[in-house]
Design a protein around this motif. Structure first.
Motif, PDB file in Angstrom:
ATOM      1  N   PRO A  39       6.536   6.903  -7.922  1.00  0.00           N
ATOM      2  CA  PRO A  39       5.837   5.879  -7.140  1.00  0.00           C
ATOM      3  C   PRO A  39       4.885   5.057  -8.007  1.00  0.00           C
ATOM      4  O   PRO A  39       4.333   5.542  -8.993  1.00  0.00           O
ATOM      5  N   GLN A  54       7.317  14.870   2.366  1.00  0.00           N
ATOM      6  CA  GLN A  54       7.119  13.448   2.061  1.00  0.00           C
ATOM      7  C   GLN A  54       7.469  13.154   0.607  1.00  0.00           C
ATOM      8  O   GLN A  54       8.120  12.157   0.299  1.00  0.00           O
ATOM      9  N   ALA A  55       7.039  14.063  -0.282  1.00  0.00           N
ATOM     10  CA  ALA A  55       7.362  13.880  -1.700  1.00  0.00           C
ATOM     11  C   ALA A  55       8.867  13.948  -1.924  1.00  0.00           C
ATOM     12  O   ALA A  55       9.426  13.183  -2.728  1.00  0.00           O
ATOM     13  N   ASP A  86      11.156  13.171   0.308  1.00  0.00           N
ATOM     14  CA  ASP A  86      11.725  11.940   0.875  1.00  0.00           C
ATOM     15  C   ASP A  86      11.570  10.768  -0.080  1.00  0.00           C
ATOM     16  O   ASP A  86      12.447   9.898  -0.170  1.00  0.00           O
ATOM     17  N   ASN A  87      10.442  10.750  -0.816  1.00  0.00           N
ATOM     18  CA  ASN A  87      10.223   9.667  -1.773  1.00  0.00           C
ATOM     19  C   ASN A  87      11.202   9.731  -2.946  1.00  0.00           C
ATOM     20  O   ASN A  87      11.377   8.754  -3.672  1.00  0.00           O
ATOM     21  N   SER A  92       4.667  12.252  -9.471  1.00  0.00           N
ATOM     22  CA  SER A  92       4.191  12.011  -8.097  1.00  0.00           C
ATOM     23  C   SER A  92       2.787  12.574  -7.943  1.00  0.00           C
ATOM     24  O   SER A  92       2.301  13.301  -8.809  1.00  0.00           O
ATOM     25  N   GLY A 112       8.730   1.968  -4.843  1.00  0.00           N
ATOM     26  CA  GLY A 112       8.082   1.878  -3.539  1.00  0.00           C
ATOM     27  C   GLY A 112       6.985   0.850  -3.447  1.00  0.00           C
ATOM     28  O   GLY A 112       6.123   0.953  -2.563  1.00  0.00           O
ATOM     29  N   THR A 119      14.225  -2.232  -2.075  1.00  0.00           N
ATOM     30  CA  THR A 119      14.597  -0.838  -2.349  1.00  0.00           C
ATOM     31  C   THR A 119      15.802  -0.753  -3.272  1.00  0.00           C
ATOM     32  O   THR A 119      15.930   0.205  -4.038  1.00  0.00           O
ATOM     33  N   HIS A 145      14.350  10.076  -2.646  1.00  0.00           N
ATOM     34  CA  HIS A 145      15.678   9.845  -2.064  1.00  0.00           C
ATOM     35  C   HIS A 145      16.597   9.087  -3.021  1.00  0.00           C
ATOM     36  O   HIS A 145      17.805   9.005  -2.795  1.00  0.00           O
TER      37      HIS A 145
END
Length: 517
Positions: A47, A138-139, A141-142, A131, A103, A110, A144
């Motif tokens: 990110p 959530q991490a 999912d990021n 990260s 992100g 994307t 993906h």
């Protein structure tokens, strides 16, 4: 030599501009082409505004280098590169790739993020995913983008697009990979080792009251759920993908590097203002990366040098720009074409140098034996340098070129022999020619003297070594060109003899006449 690496600061490898897309920078390619050492390529992704650039600067042994930025806006654009001497592997170059943050809400693209992540994976030998906080859902999912690797990267070309040569290379690759783990995704052969760096970590590393390692923390996060429910499948999908594509995994957690108010000026902070725990963590991290991260290779074990890394970058970016899916084996094949062409040229050059140094030969048989030795040396050099992909085609081409060169050298050998023998004869006959010019042979019996001297020179010529295959022909041609000189000396000798004979007869006649009287 590591000292040959001259890159005091990072440069842009792949530019990412709105409206232009991804573009490999020629200046970066030129810098890469000058580095012939094997490369350990470490890329970092994650990110935006998560501290990726700062971590890479530590790996470079510097506080400044990759630009950090100090606002909430994403700072790095595209992929930036910094080549430095490897701290633990003499004769290797450490290549650090800093990627555009994923992100970024301002960018809102994307697909662009996906391609940045894909390129980071494809170009590196070690991928650091950076990260903040914890490895929670959530991490995950990021991350993906890992799932997109299945859609955005293919291992080989479609069967209808692949020729016989590519099919043969694929079959050979599959045979060579026979030791792979059952079920291992073939893309893992092309992908990097995986390091998850968790920044600003505040939790205790323990489960059920038992202390666990950072690696155990990561593996716990990647554990699969039992069952075949939709929820379990959704939960497991990304985790299965990470486990398959990155079988080699490592995890590091980091405290916040300094007090919050000091974070905007991290580059300027002296060590005594950094959190001591963070310093220990980052030093351990740098030590691991330096000692354990492997050089970048392609299937077959070939190590990547600067020019090869540049070629891969160009191939992958070109595929993305054209709207195609980057094909791993096609990129390797394109790289092999370049490398094998260079290996072919190097082998041919070696053959030519070796042949030229040893010409002329005394006999044709010696030439053929010389050709065989030089051909073997050239073929050995080619096989050591060439990539397995398309190697047989280039080896066949090398055989054809060496055969043609053999014929060329046969002609050159004869010409070189003839020229050398002619020059030798001209040098040997210099004294004889001087005597001819001085009319030394313009005497009674001069022709016989001339023949004797010339015969002595011919005998001297035959005693000299290294004349080559045209020794007879060169002598014959040389003497034929001088036949007119010999005929003139013979003519002069005959005329002198005739004149003397006439004079003698006249003298005898006069004496006889006087006696008669």
């Amino acid at each position: 030599m590591a000292s040959e690496i001259q890159m005091p600061e990072p440069v842009c490898l792949i530019e990412n501009k709105k409206g232009k897309g991804l573009v490999v920078q020629p200046e970066a390619l030129q810098l890469l082409s000058e580095i012939t050492q094997p490369m350990v390529v470490v890329a970092i992704a994650g990110p935006y505004r998560s501290g990726k650039s700062y971590l890479l600067n530590w790996l470079a042994g510097q506080r400044r280098g990759f630009s950090l930025g100090s606002s909430v806006q994403a700072h790095t654009k595209g992929i930036w590169m910094w080549c430095v001497p490897h701290p633990c592997k003499p004769g290797h170059t450490l290549v650090l790739l800093d990627t555009e943050g994923l992100g970024d809400t301002e960018k809102g693209d994307t697909e662009n993020d996906t391609w940045i992540f894909v390129l980071a994976v494809l170009l590196s030998s070690t991928l650091i995913y950076n990260s903040k906080g914890t490895i929670d859902q959530q991490a995950m999912d990021n991350l993906h983008y890992v799932l997109k690797l299945s859609e955005c990267v293919q291992v080989k070309t479609a069967p209808e697009e692949a020729g016989e040569e590519e099919a043969g290379a694929e079959q050979a690759g599959e045979q060579e990979a026979g030791h792979e783990q059952p079920g291992l995704d073939r893309r893992a052969l092309f992908f990097s080792t995986f390091v998850w760096a968790v920044r600003d970590f505040t939790l205790q590393l323990e489960v059920d009251g038992k202390e666990i390692s950072e690696d155990e923390y990561l593996e716990n996060a990647l554990k699969l759920k039992d069952g075949s429910s939709q929820e379990a499948q959704s939960y497991n999908r990304l985790r299965e993908c990470i486990r398959q594509l990155f079988p080699e995994r490592k995890c590091f957690v980091f405290d916040q590097p300094a007090r919050k108010k000091d974070l905007p000026r991290l580059e300027e902070l002296p060590d005594d203002m950094l959190d001591p725990e963070f310093q220990q963590q980052v030093e351990r991290f740098c030590s691991y990366i330096g000692q354990n991260c492997p050089p970048k290779t392609i299937p077959g074990g070939r190590e990547i040098t600067g020019s090869r890394l540049g070629t891969l970058a160009e191939n992958y970016v070109e595929a993305i720009r054209s709207g195609a899916v980057p094909c791993l084996e096609s990129a390797v094949l394109a790289l092999a074409q370049i490398e094998n062409s260079a290996a072919l040229k190097e082998a041919v050059d070696l053959y030519q140098r070796q042949m030229e140094q040893r010409l002329p030969t005394e006999t044709t048989q010696e030439l053929l034996e010389l050709h065989a030795r030089c051909e073997e040396e050239a073929m050995q050099l080619f096989m050591e340098r060439a990539f397995e992909e398309s190697r047989e085609r280039f080896r066949a081409e090398l055989t054809v070129q060496l055969k043609a060169l053999k014929e060329h050298f046969c002609i050159r050998n004869e010409r070189a022999s003839h020229e050398k023998c002619t020059a030798t004869l001209q040098e040997l006959f210099q004294d004889l020619d001087r005597r001819i010019n001085d009319r030394i042979y313009s005497v009674l019996g001069g022709y016989q003297l001339f023949q004797k001297d010339q015969k002595a020179l011919v005998e001297q010529y035959w005693e000299l070594p290294g004349k080559g295959v045209k020794a007879d022909a060169a002598l014959r041609d040389f003497l034929q060109e001088r036949e007119s000189t010999g005929r003139k000396i013979l003519k002069d000798d005959l005329e002198i003899t005739l004149a003397l004979t006439v004079s003698c007869l006249s003298f005898v006649g006069c004496i006889a006449l006087k006696i008669k009287r």
